[in-house]
Motif scaffolding. Structure first.
Motif, short mmCIF file in Angstrom:
data_model
loop_
_atom_site.label_atom_id
_atom_site.label_comp_id
_atom_site.label_asym_id
_atom_site.label_seq_id
_atom_site.Cartn_x
_atom_site.Cartn_y
_atom_site.Cartn_z
N MET A 24 0.92 -1.13 -0.01
CA MET A 24 -0.01 0.09 0.12
C MET A 24 0.88 1.31 0.09
N ILE A 25 2.06 1.16 0.73
CA ILE A 25 3.06 2.32 0.83
C ILE A 25 3.65 2.71 -0.50
N GLU A 26 3.89 1.44 -1.16
CA GLU A 26 4.46 1.54 -2.40
C GLU A 26 3.49 2.15 -3.48
N GLN A 27 2.28 1.73 -3.27
CA GLN A 27 1.28 2.16 -4.13
C GLN A 27 1.08 3.87 -4.09
N ALA A 28 0.85 4.18 -2.66
CA ALA A 28 0.83 5.63 -2.57
C ALA A 28 1.89 6.43 -2.97
N TRP A 29 3.30 5.87 -2.82
CA TRP A 29 4.55 6.65 -3.47
C TRP A 29 4.26 6.60 -4.89
N GLN A 30 3.84 5.74 -5.50
CA GLN A 30 3.83 5.82 -6.85
C GLN A 30 3.00 6.78 -7.56
N GLU A 31 1.79 7.14 -6.90
CA GLU A 31 0.87 7.95 -6.98
C GLU A 31 1.01 9.38 -6.67
N ASP A 32 2.29 9.62 -6.07
CA ASP A 32 2.72 10.94 -5.77
C ASP A 32 2.21 11.51 -4.59
#
Ligand SMILES: CC(C)(COP(=O)(O)OP(=O)(O)OC[C@H]1O[C@@H](n2cnc3c(N)ncnc32)[C@H](O)[C@@H]1OP(=O)(O)O)[C@@H](O)C(=O)NCCC(=O)NCCS
Length: 159
Positions: A100-108
């Protein structure tokens, strides 16, 4: 034959895929098992209709966790993360939260936010392990069997 055509991502030897209403029965069974105040089918349906990010994690075909997040401007709010009782303590929660953290990071997103009961030692351990820090408290936020309990507000900065 029921063919699952969902896009699957691998995360630390587990499969992560988007949750669909077909998963709600299994998810609701876990909700009832692991939460004092489980989400209802209506709440999952509302999140689905609102376009919240909803994920399930499987290992060897068995659901070992799920999570729901909501994006608000440049923040991601973790609304639910759960692991079935018989799958807890095997790193599934950590793997799912890392995803989830990785996803959030990818979404800026700039940070991930969540609320947790001070009495929830397993969740507090999970969040600390994944880099969350306490940033505040909401007084009497949760109902308990004999009164109210504060919420700890935690954030994981993404820089
Ligand atoms: C919180 C939860 C998702 C953790 O999932 P999990 O798969 O068991 O977590 P992991 O195996 O990845 O462990 C993560 C950390 O929590 C710790 N932990 C797990 N279960 C624990 C327990 N019962 N008591 C104390 N610590 C615990 C682990 O030791 C680990 O910490 P460490 O890295 O310092 O050793 C799971 O316990 C759960 O679903 N609880 C009920 C639902 C809930 O409270 N969700 C959060 C609020 S919405």
């Amino acid at each position: 034959m029921n063919v699952d055509r969902r896009k699957v991502k691998r995360q630390h030897g587990r499969d992560v895929m988007e949750m669909t209403p077909d998963d709600f029965d299994a998810v609701l069974a876990t909700e009832a098992q692991v939460h004092a105040q489980p989400w209802t089918r209506g709440q999952f349906q509302d999140s689905f209709s609102a376009g919240h990010s909803m994920w399930i994690m499987r290992k060897a075909g068995v659901m070992v966790g799920y999570a729901v997040t909501m994006a608000v401007v440049d923040e991601v709010h973790l609304l639910n993360i759960s692991v079935p009782a018989d799958s807890q303590g095997h790193g599934h929660g950590s793997a799912l939260l890392s995803y989830m953290i990785e996803q959030a990071w990818q979404e800026d997103a700039k940070r991930v936010l969540l609320e947790v009961r001070p009495s929830n030692v397993a969740a507090l351990a999970l969040y600390a392990r994944c880099g969350f820090k306490e940033i505040g408290r909401r007084r009497s936020y949760y109902a308990t069997f004999n009164g109210r309990e504060d919420a700890i507000v935690m954030a994981r900065e993404l820089s």
